[in-house]
Design a protein around this motif. Structure first.
Motif, PDB file in Angstrom:
ATOM      1  N   VAL A  15       0.839  -1.203   0.000  1.00  0.00           N
ATOM      2  CA  VAL A  15       0.000   0.000   0.000  1.00  0.00           C
ATOM      3  C   VAL A  15       0.870   1.247   0.000  1.00  0.00           C
ATOM      4  O   VAL A  15       0.619   2.206  -0.739  1.00  0.00           O
ATOM      5  CB  VAL A  15      -0.963  -0.014   1.212  1.00  0.00           C
ATOM      6  CG1 VAL A  15      -1.652   1.326   1.378  1.00  0.00           C
ATOM      7  CG2 VAL A  15      -1.983  -1.127   1.055  1.00  0.00           C
ATOM      8  N   GLY A  16       1.931   1.243   0.797  1.00  0.00           N
ATOM      9  CA  GLY A  16       2.854   2.373   0.820  1.00  0.00           C
ATOM     10  C   GLY A  16       3.528   2.586  -0.531  1.00  0.00           C
ATOM     11  O   GLY A  16       3.682   3.721  -0.989  1.00  0.00           O
ATOM     12  N   ALA A  17       3.916   1.491  -1.184  1.00  0.00           N
ATOM     13  CA  ALA A  17       4.546   1.610  -2.500  1.00  0.00           C
ATOM     14  C   ALA A  17       3.556   2.142  -3.527  1.00  0.00           C
ATOM     15  O   ALA A  17       3.922   2.945  -4.391  1.00  0.00           O
ATOM     16  CB  ALA A  17       5.091   0.250  -2.938  1.00  0.00           C
ATOM     17  N   GLY A  18       2.318   1.721  -3.430  1.00  0.00           N
ATOM     18  CA  GLY A  18       1.300   2.227  -4.347  1.00  0.00           C
ATOM     19  C   GLY A  18       1.046   3.710  -4.159  1.00  0.00           C
ATOM     20  O   GLY A  18       0.915   4.453  -5.131  1.00  0.00           O
ATOM     21  N   LEU A  19       0.984   4.141  -2.913  1.00  0.00           N
ATOM     22  CA  LEU A  19       0.788   5.565  -2.638  1.00  0.00           C
ATOM     23  C   LEU A  19       1.979   6.389  -3.120  1.00  0.00           C
ATOM     24  O   LEU A  19       1.818   7.452  -3.719  1.00  0.00           O
ATOM     25  CB  LEU A  19       0.567   5.786  -1.138  1.00  0.00           C
ATOM     26  CG  LEU A  19      -0.761   5.293  -0.589  1.00  0.00           C
ATOM     27  CD1 LEU A  19      -0.775   5.410   0.931  1.00  0.00           C
ATOM     28  CD2 LEU A  19      -1.905   6.064  -1.191  1.00  0.00           C
ATOM     29  N   TRP A  20       3.176   5.892  -2.867  1.00  0.00           N
ATOM     30  CA  TRP A  20       4.366   6.620  -3.311  1.00  0.00           C
ATOM     31  C   TRP A  20       4.430   6.670  -4.840  1.00  0.00           C
ATOM     32  O   TRP A  20       4.784   7.699  -5.414  1.00  0.00           O
ATOM     33  CB  TRP A  20       5.627   5.956  -2.755  1.00  0.00           C
ATOM     34  CG  TRP A  20       6.859   6.667  -3.198  1.00  0.00           C
ATOM     35  CD1 TRP A  20       7.414   7.783  -2.642  1.00  0.00           C
ATOM     36  CD2 TRP A  20       7.671   6.345  -4.330  1.00  0.00           C
ATOM     37  NE1 TRP A  20       8.531   8.156  -3.357  1.00  0.00           N
ATOM     38  CE2 TRP A  20       8.706   7.288  -4.392  1.00  0.00           C
ATOM     39  CE3 TRP A  20       7.626   5.338  -5.290  1.00  0.00           C
ATOM     40  CZ2 TRP A  20       9.687   7.254  -5.365  1.00  0.00           C
ATOM     41  CZ3 TRP A  20       8.601   5.311  -6.264  1.00  0.00           C
ATOM     42  CH2 TRP A  20       9.622   6.261  -6.294  1.00  0.00           C
ATOM     43  N   GLY A  21       4.102   5.553  -5.493  1.00  0.00           N
ATOM     44  CA  GLY A  21       4.120   5.523  -6.950  1.00  0.00           C
ATOM     45  C   GLY A  21       3.122   6.497  -7.549  1.00  0.00           C
ATOM     46  O   GLY A  21       3.402   7.175  -8.531  1.00  0.00           O
ATOM     47  N   GLY A  22       1.948   6.583  -6.949  1.00  0.00           N
ATOM     48  CA  GLY A  22       0.956   7.542  -7.421  1.00  0.00           C
ATOM     49  C   GLY A  22       1.407   8.973  -7.213  1.00  0.00           C
ATOM     50  O   GLY A  22       1.196   9.844  -8.060  1.00  0.00           O
ATOM     51  N   TRP A  23       2.040   9.228  -6.086  1.00  0.00           N
ATOM     52  CA  TRP A  23       2.528  10.582  -5.793  1.00  0.00           C
ATOM     53  C   TRP A  23       3.687  10.949  -6.719  1.00  0.00           C
ATOM     54  O   TRP A  23       3.770  12.080  -7.210  1.00  0.00           O
ATOM     55  CB  TRP A  23       2.974  10.670  -4.334  1.00  0.00           C
ATOM     56  CG  TRP A  23       3.526  12.004  -3.974  1.00  0.00           C
ATOM     57  CD1 TRP A  23       2.835  13.140  -3.702  1.00  0.00           C
ATOM     58  CD2 TRP A  23       4.916  12.346  -3.856  1.00  0.00           C
ATOM     59  NE1 TRP A  23       3.708  14.157  -3.419  1.00  0.00           N
ATOM     60  CE2 TRP A  23       4.980  13.708  -3.506  1.00  0.00           C
ATOM     61  CE3 TRP A  23       6.085  11.625  -4.008  1.00  0.00           C
ATOM     62  CZ2 TRP A  23       6.190  14.345  -3.315  1.00  0.00           C
ATOM     63  CZ3 TRP A  23       7.290  12.276  -3.816  1.00  0.00           C
ATOM     64  CH2 TRP A  23       7.327  13.623  -3.469  1.00  0.00           C
ATOM     65  N   ALA A  24       4.571   9.996  -6.992  1.00  0.00           N
ATOM     66  CA  ALA A  24       5.741  10.285  -7.822  1.00  0.00           C
ATOM     67  C   ALA A  24       5.366  10.492  -9.283  1.00  0.00           C
ATOM     68  O   ALA A  24       6.057  11.222 -10.000  1.00  0.00           O
ATOM     69  CB  ALA A  24       6.757   9.151  -7.695  1.00  0.00           C
TER      70      ALA A  24
END
Length: 54
Positions: A15-24
């Motif tokens: 979930v953290g990786a998905g949020l970071w990927g969306g933000w990046a």
């Protein structure tokens, strides 16, 4: 109970990786490449001048 905690670690990481990927990968409005390229051009010219003197 301990097994559930170990299963939650990869879930939280995903979930953290998905949020970071969306933000990046968000589209950044207001950031212009022209000013950055102009700064890089000035830097390159300054470096060429410093090498040509000495």
């Amino acid at each position: 109970m301990t097994a559930l905690v170990w299963l939650l670690i990869p879930l939280v990481a995903a979930v953290g990786a998905g949020l970071w990927g969306g933000w990046a990968s968000r589209s950044r409005k207001g950031v212009e490449d022209g000013t950055e390229l102009a700064g890089y051009t000035r830097f390159r010219e300054a470096m060429e001048k410093s090498h040509s003197r000495g």
